[in-house]
Design an enzyme around this catalytic site. Sequence first.
Site, short mmCIF file in Angstrom:
data_model
loop_
_atom_site.label_atom_id
_atom_site.label_comp_id
_atom_site.label_asym_id
_atom_site.label_seq_id
_atom_site.Cartn_x
_atom_site.Cartn_y
_atom_site.Cartn_z
N SER A 142 0.59 -1.22 -0.14
CA SER A 142 -0.72 -0.08 0.32
C SER A 142 0.62 1.37 -0.02
O SER A 142 2.39 1.19 0.40
CB SER A 142 -1.12 -0.09 1.85
OG SER A 142 -1.22 1.58 1.45
N TYR A 155 -1.18 -0.62 10.78
CA TYR A 155 -1.66 -1.03 9.47
C TYR A 155 -0.50 -0.73 8.35
O TYR A 155 0.13 -1.46 7.24
CB TYR A 155 -2.79 -0.46 8.78
CG TYR A 155 -2.55 -0.84 7.47
CD1 TYR A 155 -3.44 -1.97 6.86
CD2 TYR A 155 -2.85 0.04 6.43
CE1 TYR A 155 -4.01 -2.63 6.00
CE2 TYR A 155 -3.14 -0.12 5.05
CZ TYR A 155 -3.75 -1.69 4.43
OH TYR A 155 -3.74 -2.10 3.34
N1 LIG Z 1 -8.18 -1.06 -0.71
C1 LIG Z 1 -7.94 -0.06 -0.23
O1 LIG Z 1 -8.10 0.43 -0.63
C2 LIG Z 1 -6.19 -0.77 -0.04
C3 LIG Z 1 -5.36 0.03 -0.30
C4 LIG Z 1 -4.26 -0.22 -0.19
C5 LIG Z 1 -3.51 -1.89 0.10
N2 LIG Z 1 -4.49 -2.60 -0.02
C6 LIG Z 1 -4.81 -3.80 0.42
O2 LIG Z 1 -5.45 -4.75 -1.05
C7 LIG Z 1 -5.68 -5.60 -0.39
C8 LIG Z 1 -6.98 -6.39 -0.61
O3 LIG Z 1 -8.28 -6.26 0.07
P1 LIG Z 1 -9.32 -5.74 0.15
O4 LIG Z 1 -9.30 -3.97 -0.51
O5 LIG Z 1 -9.44 -6.33 -1.91
O6 LIG Z 1 -10.06 -5.35 0.41
P2 LIG Z 1 -11.38 -7.03 1.01
O7 LIG Z 1 -12.48 -6.03 -0.90
O8 LIG Z 1 -12.38 -6.24 2.27
O9 LIG Z 1 -10.88 -8.18 0.38
C9 LIG Z 1 -10.47 -8.98 1.43
C10 LIG Z 1 -10.26 -10.18 0.26
O10 LIG Z 1 -8.91 -11.14 2.29
C11 LIG Z 1 -9.62 -11.70 2.44
N3 LIG Z 1 -9.16 -11.95 3.60
C12 LIG Z 1 -10.31 -11.61 5.00
N4 LIG Z 1 -9.75 -12.21 6.31
C13 LIG Z 1 -8.53 -12.79 6.14
C14 LIG Z 1 -9.00 -14.01 6.34
N5 LIG Z 1 -8.63 -14.36 7.40
N6 LIG Z 1 -8.33 -15.27 6.00
C15 LIG Z 1 -7.90 -15.26 4.50
N7 LIG Z 1 -8.50 -14.04 3.62
C16 LIG Z 1 -8.61 -12.82 4.17
C17 LIG Z 1 -11.89 -10.95 2.03
O11 LIG Z 1 -12.15 -12.51 1.74
P3 LIG Z 1 -12.83 -13.47 2.98
O12 LIG Z 1 -13.54 -12.81 3.32
O13 LIG Z 1 -14.26 -14.39 2.03
O14 LIG Z 1 -11.81 -14.46 4.40
C18 LIG Z 1 -11.58 -11.13 0.95
O15 LIG Z 1 -10.93 -11.65 -0.18
C19 LIG Z 1 -4.59 -6.10 1.33
O16 LIG Z 1 -4.15 -6.55 1.71
C20 LIG Z 1 -5.73 -4.79 1.10
O17 LIG Z 1 -4.78 -4.86 2.50
C21 LIG Z 1 -6.35 -2.04 0.09
#
Ligand SMILES: NC(=O)c1ccc[n+]([C@@H]2O[C@H](COP(=O)([O-])OP(=O)(O)OC[C@H]3O[C@@H](n4cnc5c(N)ncnc54)[C@H](OP(=O)(O)O)[C@@H]3O)[C@@H](O)[C@H]2O)c1
Length: 267
Positions: A142, A155
């Site tokens: 990130s 984070y």
């Molecule tokens: N969105 C942003 O603004 C942003 C910015 C920078 C970086 N990121 C990074 O992008 C990545 C994906 O996030 P996202 O934004 O796509 O969020 P999201 O829509 O909440 O997706 C998160 C994913 O992680 C899975 N997950 C959560 N807890 C888990 C666990 N205990 N075991 C296995 N899987 C788990 C969730 O699936 P289940 O609930 O089915 O397990 C879901 O598929 C993360 O690493 C986040 O830090 C996001």
Amino acid sequence: MSASTPGTALITGASSGIGATYADRLAKRGYDLLLVARDVTRLNALAEKLSAEQGIKVDVLPSDLTKREDVRKVEQRLRADEAITLLVNNAGIGPKGTLLEDDIDYLETMIELNVIAANRLAVAAAQTFAERGRGAVINIASVVAFIPERFNGTYSATKAFVLNLTHALNAEAGPKGVKFQAVLPGLTRTEIFERVGGSFDRFPPSMVMDVTDMVDAALAGFDQEELITIPSLPEVADFDAFTAARHSLGPNLSHDKPAVRYGISKS
Ligand SMILES: NC(=O)c1ccc[n+]([C@@H]2O[C@H](COP(=O)([O-])OP(=O)(O)OC[C@H]3O[C@@H](n4cnc5c(N)ncnc54)[C@H](OP(=O)(O)O)[C@@H]3O)[C@@H](O)[C@H]2O)c1
């Protein structure tokens, strides 16, 4: 895997957001998929849709990556399945508030997922792919890795970990034929904040990228063999200058004497 197919992509956190979008895009590139997350219903629905639409093979491996036995199960599959050529190390959770507001047990769960599981799978993939002389790892970090004063520190530290890990793995396993990329998204519209009772509404819309644009840009960076991809950053020269400044510290980071300004002289 035949010479004409790219192999299987193992995607963690594939049930929503960035991971589900990678699944869609990689399916369209002809990858078979191995989808990992906790929500079996969503994983199965995505698997059915993508295999029907793209004629690819999609397996699901339901796992809670905060549980070490589940991480080991995914690791074993990664090491044993020779069809796997790409790891998208994406599963992660965001903070509930600032460090002073957040629940310290929740922060440790975040470290378990964003650091412990991510590290295990990235290192296992690097070791496995280095032995085979090919393969790729995409780590989702990130931009907050660069702005720890402006976001929840646990984070941002988890994301700085992922960034450093990517640099180090690339230095070691890159010459053995393994490709690495750290993707540093800015705010990207997914479920990440909803899951912790928040929303993207507190941010100006001009700062929030659509998830498909973010993943398409990240994959374009992957195709261009970028080690670090920052989809929002207009001028790559700004990041190159930052990297050059970091490297310029190198020769002076370890000496036998403290710097003169500390006034410790041994004559
Ligand atoms: N969105 C942003 O603004 C942003 C910015 C920078 C970086 N990121 C990074 O992008 C990545 C994906 O996030 P996202 O934004 O796509 O969020 P999201 O829509 O909440 O997706 C998160 C994913 O992680 C899975 N997950 C959560 N807890 C888990 C666990 N205990 N075991 C296995 N899987 C788990 C969730 O699936 P289940 O609930 O089915 O397990 C879901 O598929 C993360 O690493 C986040 O830090 C996001």
